[in-house]
Design a protein around this motif. Structure first.
Motif, PDB file in Angstrom:
ATOM      1  N   ARG A 174       0.839  -1.202   0.000  1.00  0.00           N
ATOM      2  CA  ARG A 174       0.000   0.000   0.000  1.00  0.00           C
ATOM      3  C   ARG A 174       0.877   1.257   0.000  1.00  0.00           C
ATOM      4  O   ARG A 174       0.673   2.178  -0.798  1.00  0.00           O
ATOM      5  CB  ARG A 174      -0.926  -0.004   1.218  1.00  0.00           C
ATOM      6  CG  ARG A 174      -1.828   1.221   1.277  1.00  0.00           C
ATOM      7  CD  ARG A 174      -2.778   1.213   2.464  1.00  0.00           C
ATOM      8  NE  ARG A 174      -3.828   0.238   2.231  1.00  0.00           N
ATOM      9  CZ  ARG A 174      -4.026  -0.853   2.975  1.00  0.00           C
ATOM     10  NH1 ARG A 174      -3.240  -1.117   3.995  1.00  0.00           N
ATOM     11  NH2 ARG A 174      -5.007  -1.676   2.700  1.00  0.00           N
TER      12      ARG A 174
ATOM     13  N   LEU B 147       0.980   3.994  -3.146  1.00  0.00           N
ATOM     14  CA  LEU B 147       0.388   5.313  -2.914  1.00  0.00           C
ATOM     15  C   LEU B 147       1.374   6.458  -3.168  1.00  0.00           C
ATOM     16  O   LEU B 147       0.986   7.627  -3.159  1.00  0.00           O
ATOM     17  CB  LEU B 147      -0.198   5.407  -1.504  1.00  0.00           C
ATOM     18  CG  LEU B 147      -1.486   4.603  -1.308  1.00  0.00           C
ATOM     19  CD1 LEU B 147      -1.909   4.619   0.149  1.00  0.00           C
ATOM     20  CD2 LEU B 147      -2.604   5.098  -2.211  1.00  0.00           C
TER      21      LEU B 147
ATOM     22  N   THR C 189      -5.217   6.216  -5.773  1.00  0.00           N
ATOM     23  CA  THR C 189      -5.909   6.844  -4.653  1.00  0.00           C
ATOM     24  C   THR C 189      -6.142   5.901  -3.481  1.00  0.00           C
ATOM     25  O   THR C 189      -6.333   6.358  -2.361  1.00  0.00           O
ATOM     26  CB  THR C 189      -7.262   7.410  -5.115  1.00  0.00           C
ATOM     27  OG1 THR C 189      -8.062   6.348  -5.655  1.00  0.00           O
ATOM     28  CG2 THR C 189      -7.071   8.499  -6.160  1.00  0.00           C
ATOM     29  N   ASP C 190      -6.130   4.586  -3.719  1.00  0.00           N
ATOM     30  CA  ASP C 190      -6.343   3.629  -2.625  1.00  0.00           C
ATOM     31  C   ASP C 190      -5.857   2.251  -3.058  1.00  0.00           C
ATOM     32  O   ASP C 190      -5.874   1.929  -4.255  1.00  0.00           O
ATOM     33  CB  ASP C 190      -7.831   3.561  -2.264  1.00  0.00           C
ATOM     34  CG  ASP C 190      -8.103   2.861  -0.942  1.00  0.00           C
ATOM     35  OD1 ASP C 190      -7.158   2.701  -0.133  1.00  0.00           O
ATOM     36  OD2 ASP C 190      -9.266   2.477  -0.707  1.00  0.00           O
ATOM     37  N   VAL C 191      -5.443   1.463  -2.071  1.00  0.00           N
ATOM     38  CA  VAL C 191      -5.066   0.063  -2.277  1.00  0.00           C
ATOM     39  C   VAL C 191      -5.752  -0.702  -1.155  1.00  0.00           C
ATOM     40  O   VAL C 191      -5.519  -0.428   0.017  1.00  0.00           O
ATOM     41  CB  VAL C 191      -3.530  -0.130  -2.215  1.00  0.00           C
ATOM     42  CG1 VAL C 191      -3.167  -1.567  -2.529  1.00  0.00           C
ATOM     43  CG2 VAL C 191      -2.821   0.820  -3.173  1.00  0.00           C
ATOM     44  N   ARG C 192      -6.619  -1.656  -1.513  1.00  0.00           N
ATOM     45  CA  ARG C 192      -7.463  -2.298  -0.493  1.00  0.00           C
ATOM     46  C   ARG C 192      -7.834  -3.725  -0.907  1.00  0.00           C
ATOM     47  O   ARG C 192      -7.421  -4.200  -1.951  1.00  0.00           O
ATOM     48  CB  ARG C 192      -8.711  -1.468  -0.269  1.00  0.00           C
ATOM     49  CG  ARG C 192      -9.601  -1.383  -1.479  1.00  0.00           C
ATOM     50  CD  ARG C 192     -10.877  -0.591  -1.188  1.00  0.00           C
ATOM     51  NE  ARG C 192     -11.746  -0.566  -2.341  1.00  0.00           N
ATOM     52  CZ  ARG C 192     -11.622   0.238  -3.381  1.00  0.00           C
ATOM     53  NH1 ARG C 192     -10.652   1.107  -3.433  1.00  0.00           N
ATOM     54  NH2 ARG C 192     -12.467   0.173  -4.390  1.00  0.00           N
TER      55      ARG C 192
ATOM     56  N   ALA D  57      -7.373   1.414  -6.585  1.00  0.00           N
ATOM     57  CA  ALA D  57      -8.247   2.478  -7.092  1.00  0.00           C
ATOM     58  C   ALA D  57      -7.358   3.581  -7.638  1.00  0.00           C
ATOM     59  O   ALA D  57      -6.413   4.015  -6.980  1.00  0.00           O
ATOM     60  CB  ALA D  57      -9.131   3.008  -5.972  1.00  0.00           C
ATOM     61  N   THR D  58      -7.647   4.010  -8.874  1.00  0.00           N
ATOM     62  CA  THR D  58      -6.856   5.049  -9.524  1.00  0.00           C
ATOM     63  C   THR D  58      -7.781   6.162 -10.002  1.00  0.00           C
ATOM     64  O   THR D  58      -9.008   6.016  -9.979  1.00  0.00           O
ATOM     65  CB  THR D  58      -6.078   4.486 -10.740  1.00  0.00           C
ATOM     66  OG1 THR D  58      -6.980   4.342 -11.842  1.00  0.00           O
ATOM     67  CG2 THR D  58      -5.426   3.157 -10.424  1.00  0.00           C
TER      68      THR D  58
ATOM     69  N   GLU E  53     -10.703   1.346 -11.332  1.00  0.00           N
ATOM     70  CA  GLU E  53     -10.135   0.340 -10.444  1.00  0.00           C
ATOM     71  C   GLU E  53      -9.615  -0.843 -11.230  1.00  0.00           C
ATOM     72  O   GLU E  53     -10.090  -1.138 -12.322  1.00  0.00           O
ATOM     73  CB  GLU E  53     -11.180  -0.149  -9.444  1.00  0.00           C
ATOM     74  CG  GLU E  53     -11.570   0.903  -8.437  1.00  0.00           C
ATOM     75  CD  GLU E  53     -12.450   0.345  -7.331  1.00  0.00           C
ATOM     76  OE1 GLU E  53     -12.886  -0.832  -7.400  1.00  0.00           O
ATOM     77  OE2 GLU E  53     -12.719   1.106  -6.381  1.00  0.00           O
TER      78      GLU E  53
END
Length: 132
Positions: free
Chosen positions: A86, A90, A96-99, A118-119, A123
């Protein structure tokens, strides 16, 4: 609007273009161009293939730290692997997110980490095999 003194430098908050060379791994060469989500997907693969702090050519903000996880118990290594992936991804302002991490153990101490990225372009689902 007045022109900037140095048009080659980005303005704070300006989104830089993501158009880049398409790397053809199977042919070990660059050919053509990619942009958008494909460019981010390629950047993810590159970031996760570079050991952080090992190469002088890369910024210390580039790459990921996997090497010192070798031989560590899974109870320590898996949460740390998630955090490090993550953190590494980032650094790219298009991400914008890694999940949604899942881990699949394999043979020979290998673990496959799968996750959603999420970019700003949408995604995608990625994975990375790591030897622990």
């Amino acid at each position: 609007m007045t022109p900037r003194a140095d048009a080659s430098l980005p303005v704070l908050g300006e989104i830089m273009p993501s158009k880049t060379f398409r790397l053809r791994e199977e042919e070990a060469r660059a050919a053509g161009w990619i942009d958008g989500l494909d460019a981010v997907k390629q950047a993810i693969r590159l970031i996760l293939s570079v050991e952080r702090y090992e190469w002088l050519i890369h910024s210390w903000n580039y790459g990921v730290e996997f090497r010192d996880l070798f031989g560590k118990p899974l109870s320590f290594a898996l949460p740390e692997l998630e955090r490090r992936i993550r953190e590494a991804l980032l650094q790219d302002d298009r991400i914008t997110d890694v999940r949604d991490f899942t881990f699949t153990p394999g043979r020979g101490g290998k673990v496959t980490a799968a996750f959603t990225v999420a970019t700003i372009f949408g995604e995608l689902r990625e994975d990375k095999e790591v030897t622990l």
